[in-house]
Motif scaffolding. Structure first.
Motif, short mmCIF file in Angstrom:
data_model
loop_
_atom_site.label_atom_id
_atom_site.label_comp_id
_atom_site.label_asym_id
_atom_site.label_seq_id
_atom_site.Cartn_x
_atom_site.Cartn_y
_atom_site.Cartn_z
N LYS A 71 1.18 -1.15 0.36
CA LYS A 71 0.03 -0.07 0.00
C LYS A 71 1.22 1.53 0.07
O LYS A 71 1.79 1.46 0.83
CB LYS A 71 -0.93 0.08 1.29
N LEU A 72 0.21 2.30 -0.67
CA LEU A 72 1.14 3.60 -0.73
C LEU A 72 0.24 4.56 0.15
O LEU A 72 -0.71 4.55 -0.33
CB LEU A 72 1.33 3.64 -2.57
N THR A 73 0.99 4.96 0.31
CA THR A 73 -0.11 6.97 2.03
C THR A 73 0.47 7.57 0.73
O THR A 73 2.37 8.00 0.86
CB THR A 73 0.34 6.47 2.65
N VAL A 74 -0.22 8.68 0.15
CA VAL A 74 0.58 10.01 -0.48
C VAL A 74 -0.28 11.16 0.61
O VAL A 74 -1.04 11.50 1.11
CB VAL A 74 0.56 9.70 -1.67
N GLY B 244 -0.88 3.71 10.07
CA GLY B 244 0.23 2.92 10.66
C GLY B 244 0.91 3.45 9.90
O GLY B 244 1.15 4.52 9.15
N LEU B 245 2.73 2.87 10.34
CA LEU B 245 4.64 3.74 10.48
C LEU B 245 4.51 2.84 9.12
O LEU B 245 4.30 2.36 8.39
CB LEU B 245 4.93 3.67 11.38
N PRO B 246 5.24 3.68 8.13
CA PRO B 246 6.74 3.05 6.82
C PRO B 246 6.73 2.09 7.39
O PRO B 246 7.99 1.75 8.46
CB PRO B 246 6.87 4.55 7.11
N THR B 247 6.34 0.78 6.49
CA THR B 247 7.02 -0.88 6.61
C THR B 247 7.43 -0.89 5.34
O THR B 247 7.48 -0.11 4.29
CB THR B 247 6.01 -2.13 7.26
N GLU B 248 8.21 -2.16 4.76
CA GLU B 248 8.58 -2.48 3.71
C GLU B 248 7.24 -2.53 2.42
O GLU B 248 7.52 -2.82 1.85
CB GLU B 248 9.77 -4.16 3.77
N LYS B 249 6.23 -3.02 3.67
CA LYS B 249 4.82 -3.12 2.87
C LYS B 249 4.03 -1.62 2.93
O LYS B 249 3.07 -2.13 2.56
CB LYS B 249 4.20 -4.41 3.21
N HIS B 250 4.37 -1.11 3.48
CA HIS B 250 3.63 0.46 3.67
C HIS B 250 4.35 1.63 2.98
O HIS B 250 4.90 2.04 3.51
CB HIS B 250 2.55 0.23 5.01
N TYR B 251 4.60 1.65 2.19
CA TYR B 251 5.24 3.12 1.34
C TYR B 251 4.50 4.15 1.84
O TYR B 251 3.34 4.27 2.03
CB TYR B 251 5.15 2.85 0.00
N TYR B 252 5.30 4.80 2.01
CA TYR B 252 4.93 6.39 2.16
C TYR B 252 5.44 7.18 1.14
O TYR B 252 7.05 7.49 0.51
CB TYR B 252 5.18 7.03 3.42
N LEU B 253 4.69 8.27 0.15
CA LEU B 253 5.20 9.26 -0.27
C LEU B 253 4.78 11.08 0.03
O LEU B 253 3.46 11.14 0.08
CB LEU B 253 4.38 9.33 -1.49
N ARG C 159 14.77 3.49 4.92
CA ARG C 159 13.74 2.74 3.84
C ARG C 159 13.95 3.10 2.29
O ARG C 159 13.22 3.70 1.87
CB ARG C 159 12.26 2.61 4.00
N PRO C 160 15.19 3.17 1.93
CA PRO C 160 15.15 4.59 0.93
C PRO C 160 14.54 3.68 -0.49
O PRO C 160 13.51 4.52 -1.15
CB PRO C 160 17.20 3.72 0.50
N SER C 161 13.87 2.68 -0.99
CA SER C 161 13.33 2.27 -1.84
C SER C 161 11.87 2.12 -1.09
O SER C 161 10.85 1.64 -2.77
CB SER C 161 13.60 0.83 -2.55
N SER C 162 11.17 1.96 -0.65
CA SER C 162 10.00 2.20 -0.11
C SER C 162 9.60 3.52 0.27
O SER C 162 8.48 3.34 1.26
CB SER C 162 9.84 0.71 0.79
N PHE C 163 10.31 4.30 0.80
CA PHE C 163 9.54 5.66 1.05
C PHE C 163 10.51 7.11 0.52
O PHE C 163 11.31 7.41 0.08
CB PHE C 163 10.48 6.22 2.38
N PHE C 164 8.93 8.08 -0.41
CA PHE C 164 9.83 8.83 -1.16
C PHE C 164 8.89 10.51 -0.81
O PHE C 164 8.46 10.57 0.59
CB PHE C 164 8.53 8.59 -2.62
N LEU C 165 10.13 11.13 -1.23
CA LEU C 165 10.66 12.62 -0.87
C LEU C 165 10.21 13.35 -1.96
O LEU C 165 11.16 13.72 -2.58
CB LEU C 165 11.52 13.14 -0.08
N TYR D 50 -4.60 12.59 3.31
CA TYR D 50 -4.15 11.70 3.40
C TYR D 50 -4.85 10.71 1.82
O TYR D 50 -6.13 10.35 1.91
CB TYR D 50 -2.88 10.90 4.11
N ILE D 51 -4.06 9.92 1.33
CA ILE D 51 -4.45 9.52 0.53
C ILE D 51 -3.82 8.35 0.29
O ILE D 51 -2.58 7.57 0.02
CB ILE D 51 -4.46 9.88 -1.18
N ASN D 52 -4.58 6.40 0.18
CA ASN D 52 -4.35 4.87 0.33
C ASN D 52 -4.74 4.88 -1.32
O ASN D 52 -5.35 4.76 -1.71
CB ASN D 52 -4.77 4.36 1.02
N ILE D 53 -3.00 4.61 -1.59
CA ILE D 53 -3.80 3.35 -3.06
C ILE D 53 -2.57 2.10 -3.53
O ILE D 53 -1.71 1.94 -2.32
CB ILE D 53 -2.34 4.75 -4.02
N GLY D 54 -3.34 1.14 -3.02
CA GLY D 54 -3.25 0.24 -3.08
C GLY D 54 -2.94 -0.89 -4.87
O GLY D 54 -2.83 0.09 -5.92
#
Length: 315
Positions: free
Chosen positions: A51-54, A73-82, A108-114, A278-282
């Motif tokens: 899941k990605l949260t924007v 939820g906090l950022p994890t390997e399966k819960h991306y954030y942007l 988490r450089p490959s699953s957390f985006f700025l 915030y927006i969740n995208i699956g």
């Protein structure tokens, strides 16, 4: 960087404490190297079990960011954030937010985006509090390191080839494409200036009228639903997702659903009765909008210790 360090840091920040300068330096320098090597437009896919949260602007409202994480939820390997820019300025906990987001980027450089926002810039930081906050809580070197790292941040994220996420909005020229963003060398231009693609990506706003119009901010311009429609059609997009402006419900779908604004600082500057969102995208790339309310915070007015005069103008 470890999850345990981040947990401890979050608690320290909640209790009004700072972390040692040596850790601050390490975090900023490590993240600058990571984001410098990312493309100007990061391109990512959402895998089957992810899941990605924007999130939109957080503007130093640390305790509201904690509420967002509590709810979602906090950022994890399966819960991306942007996080789509404007992490800092105005609110009085901008160093806390910037360090927390940077710590997660390092972890988490490959699953957390700025993405960079118009407030990740020197002139805005000077007026709206972040430079003064860095000096008050740490020292001038911390601000200079943050400034260098902000200029290295990507300007956009392309999600599943369907959604272009960028802080401000679209362009003064209909001919601009995703390839133009890909080719933009942001490292040649540390600050966005008064014209050009970088400035427009950080500063422009939607308007209800067709065509383009002057900006109410004095920088950039405004773009109408026809501009958004053409851009999405020309680039095979479903919508653009942007931030940069308060929305009373925390988000708004405009331009026939092709321009979506998300803003994640509820009760902005303690002066606007807006919700955050915030927006969740699956993996199906459907958008789920979530609203949340501001939570109590220590009795420190926005920017009160760090900047003068108190300026609560547009985001």
């Amino acid at each position: 960087m470890t999850p345990e360090f981040i947990t401890d840091m979050m608690e320290r920040f909640k209790n009004g404490k700072t972390i040692h300068k040596k850790y601050v330096y390490q975090i900023i320098i490590a993240v600058q190297k990571i984001v410098y090597n990312e493309p100007t437009m990061v391109e990512m896919e959402i895998e089957d079990d992810v899941k990605l949260t924007v999130c939109g602007d957080t503007h130093g409202q640390y305790f509201d960011l904690m509420e967002l994480f509590r709810l979602n939820g906090l950022p994890t390997e399966k819960h991306y954030y942007l996080f789509n820019g404007d992490f800092v300025d105005r609110g009085s906990w901008s160093t806390e937010i910037a360090l927390l987001l940077y710590a997660y980027k390092w972890l988490r450089p490959s699953s957390f985006f700025l993405n960079r926002g118009n407030h990740e810039t020197d002139d805005m930081n000077r007026v709206y509090g972040f430079e003064g906050e860095c000096k008050a809580k740490y020292n001038e070197r911390v601000f200079k390191l943050f400034s260098e790292s902000f200029s290295a941040l990507p300007l956009a994220t392309l999600v599943g080839k369907k959604y272009l996420v960028l802080h401000g909005g679209l362009f003064s020229d209909d001919k601009v494409t995703l390839d133009d963003i890909r080719k933009l060398n942001r490292h040649n231009q540390r600050q966005p200036g008064q014209s050009g693609l970088m400035m427009e990506m950080l500063w422009t706003d939607p308007q209800t009228e067709p065509g383009r119009g002057p900006s109410k901010r004095g920088v950039g311009m405004q773009f109408g639903p026809d501009v958004t429609k053409r851009f999405c059609e020309n680039n095979g997009l479903e919508a653009i997702i942007r931030s940069h402006e308060v929305r009373m419900e925390g988000y708004e779908e405009e331009h026939d659903g092709k321009c979506i604004t998300v803003f994640s600082a509820p009760k902005y500057c303690d002066s606007t009765e807006n919700k955050g969102a915030y927006i969740n995208i699956g993996p199906d790339y459907k958008l789920e909008f979530h609203k949340f309310d501001a939570v109590p915070h220590p009795n420190i007015r926005p920017m009160v210790s760090f900047s003068s005069p108190l300026n609560l103008g547009p985001c």
